[in-house]
Design an enzyme around this catalytic site. Structure first.
Site, PDB file in Angstrom:
ATOM      1  N   HIS A  14       0.821  -1.211   0.000  1.00  0.00           N
ATOM      2  CA  HIS A  14       0.000   0.000   0.000  1.00  0.00           C
ATOM      3  C   HIS A  14       0.855   1.261   0.000  1.00  0.00           C
ATOM      4  O   HIS A  14       0.445   2.287  -0.523  1.00  0.00           O
ATOM      5  CB  HIS A  14      -1.012  -0.033   1.141  1.00  0.00           C
ATOM      6  CG  HIS A  14      -2.181  -0.905   0.791  1.00  0.00           C
ATOM      7  ND1 HIS A  14      -2.221  -2.241   1.089  1.00  0.00           N
ATOM      8  CD2 HIS A  14      -3.295  -0.628   0.080  1.00  0.00           C
ATOM      9  CE1 HIS A  14      -3.342  -2.744   0.597  1.00  0.00           C
ATOM     10  NE2 HIS A  14      -4.010  -1.794  -0.020  1.00  0.00           N
ATOM     11  N   CYS A  72     -10.633  -1.902 -10.055  1.00  0.00           N
ATOM     12  CA  CYS A  72     -10.002  -0.757  -9.376  1.00  0.00           C
ATOM     13  C   CYS A  72      -8.598  -1.078  -8.863  1.00  0.00           C
ATOM     14  O   CYS A  72      -8.058  -0.352  -8.047  1.00  0.00           O
ATOM     15  CB  CYS A  72     -10.884  -0.259  -8.237  1.00  0.00           C
ATOM     16  SG  CYS A  72     -11.149  -1.449  -6.935  1.00  0.00           S
TER      17      CYS A  72
HETATM   18  C1  PEP Z   1      -7.118  -4.316  -4.703  1.00  0.00           C
HETATM   19  O1  PEP Z   1      -6.897  -5.213  -3.888  1.00  0.00           O
HETATM   20  O2  PEP Z   1      -6.948  -4.437  -5.924  1.00  0.00           O
HETATM   21  C2  PEP Z   1      -7.597  -3.009  -4.249  1.00  0.00           C
HETATM   22  C3  PEP Z   1      -7.982  -2.094  -5.105  1.00  0.00           C
HETATM   23  O3  PEP Z   1      -7.590  -2.759  -2.921  1.00  0.00           O
HETATM   24  P1  PEP Z   1      -6.284  -2.502  -2.035  1.00  0.00           P
HETATM   25  O4  PEP Z   1      -5.128  -2.288  -2.964  1.00  0.00           O
HETATM   26  O5  PEP Z   1      -6.555  -1.305  -1.201  1.00  0.00           O
HETATM   27  O6  PEP Z   1      -6.161  -3.737  -1.233  1.00  0.00           O
END
Ligand code: PEP
Ligand code: MG
Length: 762
Positions: free
Chosen positions: A366, A682
């Protein structure tokens, strides 16, 4: 045996000079397993040979002089085969080659094991004995285990060595390079600013000094100062803490008074180390001794010894560990941290941050996603290097390849600045498209949305060119506080977000903490955090947290119709049903409380993230109870491939172009279209040019990405044709190697005039 092994490996870890460390290893190993000769050869890839670097039993005069070609002799054979060789009489082996300088005529038995790190042969470790005999299975297993552990220590020692001793021993301006994992694309030139640089012996870079008297004087003064501080602390807490805590201070005083500690440190100083390094060398031996004790209480005391020595070190360095203020920061900072956090990024003075380096993490952590959201180049997973080495240094950072250059010379710096300039020109060209639609040449319309949550300022700038917010990561504001935000605080935040573009959909994801997103005030310690208490699992266990958040979202949406609620980490239908029950409860509560406005409260659409592979097989059931799907390709890739997205060691295995990932994404799109449920993607793949082309061909029409990618992806869409993309997809779905997929996709991008994007790695 394990204790012996650990002790030998520590030898490398503790000794700042690699060659000294290796000679310590061969000595200890010879004693531990009673053989006649132990030697270490390290690979030199430029010269394609192994060089003898340490030995006990062969001629010491051959150290550094004897080089054995990669395809020569038994050493070369071990390197080629990448496996141990155990022979009772080496001299009769067809690959035996005589090197008179090493004087090994008297030895017959030979056991050698390769030293390998991340598939690369770093060297060979050998045992020899006069008597003709095969080494036992136990000896062989021991040697292989030791070689494996040595590999990591050698890599770390080489990285340390390049930065530390060379400061005094080599010419000035020596350029030092490091490699990590690309985190966020872009180039940056700035000055390293190490965050939370704690004074810590582990991070201390060994230095030589010949001013023995001055160093001894400094050391004695620091000990005196520490003794006074400890005394003061001890008095201050007297009666307020249990006896066993108080006893720690007594232990500190004993250690400070002990003649032996001071004597040993001063002996090291006389051997030519500066005072902090001498302290480090002595204390690390003490710590190892404490850690090896059988009594658990005494083992624990290793921590106290370390703490005390860090206090002495702080006094020695006379360091103020408080953070730099804005005025003291360089104009262009490259923030360096053990682990980058949202808080660090958010708190860093705006406009000063031009690059990021994180020792931990990987390209899909992240922290890297946040860096991309901020549009700041980042390199992750730079292991084996004490942070302090980068503080205050001039750094060039390449977020495309993961390369870092420290203290560059003028020529390199000039070339790099030219590349930064070219990158800026390309970026300006992309931005010049303004508000043209994301329409392919054959009229396929894409809807591009923004992933939000980090910097409202930046996201708002770009969201006017997008069709809404496809993912608002609500956990980021939670992570930046010292406690859960109140309902009112959340209402204010969400209201501002929803109001920014009231006519465009805004998808708020419920709290998705856990994994690599811990809450500082809600400690979770798990062996396997990505498979643990994450996302919806945690919030369903704490309805008080979930309900407050949902109530806040609903209250923030009064009078607006753009709120959509999205549930993360869904694995089972029952989780969705339970979450929907709580959302209904919150809806009726808010409706009840806002009687006069109740007509203004609209039921939000509720959707789920498809990111745990289990849901691929439950889409028909889920379709009956949700309004939309959103694919979280970051987690879906991690869980499908069983590759921790946060672990730099396996980052090469994390690949969204893996055939299994592509097949799953295609299957999901087809199912969603058949079930007539709107679908968005996403994950980070949506913001990659090649990803966009493949996703579009699979049937995805809504893509949500970090705000910096919106204009770039618009350019990609406007350059492509859906028909061609479908042909490309058919081709790559038949491939079995992600590398071939990438190559073919890049070829296509090149053919539609997007080569500059690939070359820039954007
Ligand atoms: C994903 O897992 O692709 C997502 C968009 O959520 P995050 O990256 O916050 O886990
Ligand atoms: Mg996710």
């Amino acid at each position: 045996m394990l204790t012996k092994l650990k002790r030998i490996v520590k030898e490398v870890n503790q000794n700042p000079v690699l060659d000294d460390a290796l000679s310590g290893v061969v000595k200890s190993l010879k004693e531990a397993i009673k053989v006649d000769s132990v030697s270490i050869y390290l690979a030199n890839y430029e010269k394609q040979c192994f060089t003898l670097r340490a030995t006990e039993g062969l001629a010491k005069s051959a150290i550094g002089k004897v080089s054995i070609g990669f395809s020569e002799g038994l050493i070369g054979l071990i390197g080629q085969r990448e496996e141990p060789i155990n022979i009772s009489n080496a001299q009769t082996h067809p690959r035996f080659k005589h090197y008179p300088e090493v004087q090994e005529e008297q030895y017959h038995a030979f056991l050698g094991a390769p030293i390998i790190h991340q598939r690369k042969v770093l060297g060979v470790l050998t045992l020899q004995q006069q008597r003709k005999r095969l080494f036992s299975q136990d000896e062989e297993a021991f040697l292989v285990t030791l070689a494996m552990q040595l590999a990591v220590e050698i890599v770390n020692a080489e990285a340390r060595g390049r930065f530390s001793l060379s400061d005094e021993n080599s010419e000035q301006n020596e350029i030092k390079s490091l490699n990590g994992v690309p985190g966020s694309s872009g180039l940056a030139a700035g000055v390293g600013v190490v965050q939370n640089l704690l004074v810590n012996l582990r991070n201390h870079v060994p230095k030589r000094s010949n001013d023995h008297d001055i160093q001894i004087k400094h050391y004695r003064a620091a000990v005196k100062q520490t003794r006074e501080q400890v005394e003061l602390l001890s008095q201050r807490i007297q009666g307020e803490v249990p006896d066993d805590v108080q006893a720690i201070f007594t232990l500190y005083q004993h250690l400070l008074d002990a003649n032996s500690l001071g004597r040993e440190v001063e002996q090291k100083i006389v051997l030519g180390w500066d005072a902090p390094t001498s302290l480090k060398l002595v204390i690390e031996t003490y710590i190892a001794q404490f850690q090896a004790m059988s009594d658990a209480y005494m083992r624990e005391r290793a921590v106290d010894v370390e703490d005390l020595s860090n206090r002495i070190l702080a006094n020695l360095l006379n360091l103020d560990t408080t953070r730099l203020t804005r005025e003291e920061l360089p104009e262009k900072c490259i923030l360096v941290a053990e682990e980058l956090t949202a808080t660090m990024l958010a708190e860093f003075p705006k406009g000063r941050l031009c690059g990021l380096i994180s020792i931990r993490g990987s390209s899909n952590s992240h922290a890297a996603i946040m860096a991309r959201a901020l549009g700041v180049p980042a390199v992750m997973g730079v292991t084996g290097l004490p942070l302090s080495l980068l503080n205050d240094k001039d750094i060039l950072l390449d977020g495309y390849t993961g390369a870092i250059i420290v203290s560059p010379n003028q020529t390199i710096e000039r070339e790099f600045q030219q590349l930064i300039h070219e990158e800026q020109l390309l970026s300006d060209k992309i931005l010049a498209q303004d508000d043209l639609p994301a329409l392919t040449k054959d009229n396929c319309q894409l809807s591009l949305m923004v992933n939000a949550g980090l910097s409202a300022e930046i996201e708002n700038t770009y969201s006017k060119y997008a069709d809404g917010v496809g993912l608002f990561r609500t956990e980021i504001p939670f992570m930046m506080r010292q406690r859960f935000p109140t309902e009112t605080e959340q209402v204010e935040l969400y209201r501002a977000m929803l109001m920014a573009e009231p006519d465009k959909p805004f998808t708020m994801r419920t709290l998705d903490v856990g994994g690599d997103k811990p809450l500082p005030y809600f400690p979770m310690s798990e062996e396997n955090p990505f498979l643990g208490w994450r996302g919806i699992r945690l919030t369903l266990d704490h309805p008080e947290v979930f309900l407050v958040q949902i109530r806040a979202m609903l209250r923030a949406s009064i009078g607006l119709k753009n709120l959509q609620i999205m549930l993360p980490m869904i694995t089972s239908v029952s989780e969705v049903l339970e979450a929907k029950r709580l959302i209904s409860q919150a809806f009726f509560e808010v409706k009840e409380e806002t009687k006069e406005n109740s007509g203004q409260l609209h039921k939000p659409k509720i959707g789920v993230m498809l990111e745990v592979p289990a849901v691929i097989y439950q889409m028909p059931q889920l379709a009956k109870i949700v309004d939309f799907f959103s694919v979280g390709s970051n987690d879906l890739t991690q869980y499908l491939l069983a590759v921790d997205r946060n672990n730099a060691r396996v980052s090469e295995l994390y690949d969204s172009y893996h055939p299994a990932v592509l097949a799953a994404l295609y299957d999901i799109a087809q199912q969603a279209n058949k079930l007539d449920v709107p679908i968005t993607l996403c994950g980070e793949l949506a913001g990659e040019p090649g990803g966009t082309i493949l996703l579009m061909a699979m049937g995805y029409r809504k893509l949500s990405m970090n705000s910096h990618s919106v204009m770039k992806i618009k350019w990609v869409a406007r350059s492509a044709r859906l028909d061609d993309a479908k042909i490309l997809l058919d081709e790559v779905l038949a491939m079995s190697d992600p590398k071939n997929v990438r190559e073919r996709v890049n070829q296509y991008l090149e053919s539609i005039g997007l080569g500059a994007l690939i070359r820039a790695g954007i």
